[in-house]
Write an enzyme that holds these catalytic residues in place. Structure first.
Site, short mmCIF file in Angstrom:
data_model
loop_
_atom_site.label_atom_id
_atom_site.label_comp_id
_atom_site.label_asym_id
_atom_site.label_seq_id
_atom_site.Cartn_x
_atom_site.Cartn_y
_atom_site.Cartn_z
N GLY A 31 0.83 -1.21 0.00
CA GLY A 31 0.00 0.00 0.00
C GLY A 31 0.87 1.26 0.00
N THR A 35 5.27 1.89 6.10
CA THR A 35 3.88 1.49 6.28
C THR A 35 3.20 2.41 7.30
OG1 THR A 35 2.34 -0.14 7.20
CG2 THR A 35 4.59 -0.33 7.95
N ILE A 36 1.98 2.79 7.00
CA ILE A 36 1.24 3.60 7.98
C ILE A 36 0.92 2.77 9.23
CG2 ILE A 36 0.19 5.07 6.22
CD1 ILE A 36 -2.50 3.58 6.88
N ASP A 37 0.99 1.44 9.11
CA ASP A 37 0.65 0.57 10.25
C ASP A 37 1.78 0.55 11.30
OD1 ASP A 37 -1.49 0.01 8.59
OD2 ASP A 37 -0.68 -1.91 7.92
N MET A 77 -7.25 2.87 10.06
CA MET A 77 -6.56 1.68 9.54
C MET A 77 -5.48 1.23 10.52
SD MET A 77 -6.04 2.48 5.54
CE MET A 77 -7.39 2.52 4.37
N SER A 104 5.75 -7.62 1.76
CA SER A 104 6.49 -7.45 0.50
C SER A 104 7.94 -7.90 0.68
CB SER A 104 6.51 -5.98 0.07
OG SER A 104 5.22 -5.47 -0.02
N HIS A 120 -8.49 6.27 3.37
CA HIS A 120 -7.23 6.31 2.62
C HIS A 120 -6.54 7.68 2.64
CE1 HIS A 120 -8.69 2.45 1.27
NE2 HIS A 120 -7.50 2.20 0.78
#
Ligand code: F6P
Length: 357
Positions: free
Chosen positions: A10, A136-138, A180, A115, A280
């Site tokens: 993402g 990653t935003i996570d 998210m 990935s 998003h």
């Protein structure tokens, strides 16, 4: 020596700055950088989809531009790639062939843990050097304090929550903000704390509705008629139930816990409840200065590793320093919130509820 660079998974903020940092540092050492378009998809087929990257292209505007100008993919594992007719093909050989065709000696991947696992396997199979930059935003990549994109998402989520306080107060509403983060609650925890939420629900701490109800009643008893609940998309109740579904490609997709909580809390609370989500925008926002700095540091370090002939390394931040570690320590792992850690402790101190007491 030639570097290939791609973004995978993402998108998020700060990716263009990382691509620029690599291109500029490599050019300083006379190394050419090829930008692969659309992640591994750009390496499938007979002809690779790429462009030669030039340091002078990385103006301020491009460095701060959201998302990734190279494109990315977050669908389909090349080892089991959907053929469009319901079956799956192994496309890894095509990827290896195209990397070799381009004369790339080191591939720099910018992506998350999923990935990384895939690219590590492909490059090992093809005898290609791999250097990884976490994003990653996570913020769930193991062994690094921060991944590119996380703090921009925190800034965007916090603004979103901040912008709800006044209207929630004016109209006596319980606001539920769903964010998210997949199976890690970092984004909800950081933004909920910074945005002065009353309740923060994260996947690492199972919630129960009774506890949220008790928290709201305590708020009302204190003379306040509104509340802010921030919920991470993959939270689970005491029985381990989550709101999830499978995408056409078999991927677990989250989303909908906000509406679910609204329905359930609506049955037990006398209050108006509204649900919203920054969705998003957390990924598509522009990068914070912190993410641009991280991208510059990670990009520079990645090129230093290339110059040393290193492979199988991921750049990372530890105690504020930029280090590198073996990708085998990271691939396929993910890092969740430490429920005994400082951040949860800090949130509990002013009486923020995690829905567990
Ligand atoms: O991993 C980043 C992320 O934004 C997660 O937080 C979220 O669950 C997922 O990607 C959403 O992906 P998609 O846009 O493919 O639904």
């Amino acid at each position: 020596m030639k570097i290939g660079i791609l973004t995978s998974g993402g998108d998020c903020a700060g990716l263009n700055a990382a691509i620029g940092a690599v291109t500029i540092a490599a050019a300083r050492h006379g190394i050419e950088t090829l930008g692969i378009r659309r992640g591994t998809v750009g390496l499938m087929g007979d002809e690779p989809d790429y462009e030669v990257l030039r340091p002078e292209s990385f103006t301020h505007d491009l460095m701060h531009k959201p998302s990734t100008f190279l494109g990315t993919t977050n669908k389909g594992n090349p080892f089991q790639y959907p053929d469009g007719e319901g079956a799956f093909d192994d496309r890894s050989e095509e990827i290896i062939r195209n990397i070799q065709k381009l004369g790339i000696s080191t591939l720099i991947g910018i992506g998350g843990d999923g990935s990384l696992e895939i690219l590590h396997e492909i490059t090992q199979k093809g005898g290609i050097n791999l250097i990884w930059i976490p994003k990653t935003i996570d913020n769930d990549v193991d062994q690094t304090e921060f991944a590119i994109g996380f703090y921009s998402a925190v800034r965007t989520a916090t603004r979103f929550i901040n912008n709800l306080h006044a209207t929630a107060q004016t109209h006596d509403v319980i606001m539920i903000t769903e964010v998210m983060g997949r199976d890690a609650g970092h984004l909800a925890l950081h933004s909920g704390l910074a945005g002065t939420a009353d309740v923060i629900l994260i996947p690492e701490i199972p919630y129960n509705l009774e506890s949220i109800k008790a928290k709201y009643e305590a708020i009302k008893a204190s003379g306040r008629n509104y509340a802010q609940i921030v919920v991470s998309e993959a939270v689970k109740d005491l029985e381990g139930n989550k709101i999830q579904r499978k995408s056409a490609s078999g991927k677990v997709v989250y989303g909908g816990i906000g509406e679910y909580l609204k329905e359930k809390l609506g049955e037990v609370l006398q209050a108006e409840i509204r649900v919203q989500s920054p969705g998003h925008t957390l990924r598509g926002c522009s990068p914070t200065a912190q993410d641009v700095m991280l991208a510059l540091q990670f990009g520079q370090k990645a090129v230093e590793l290339v110059l040393k002939g290193q492979t199988g390394r991921m750049v990372a931040m530890k105690d504020g320093d930029i280090i590198d570690i073996d990708v085998r320590e990271v691939a396929g792992k993910s890092c969740q919130v430490d429920v005994e850690g400082d951040m949860v402790h800090t949130a509990r101190a002013p009486n923020i509820s995690f829905g567990d007491e």
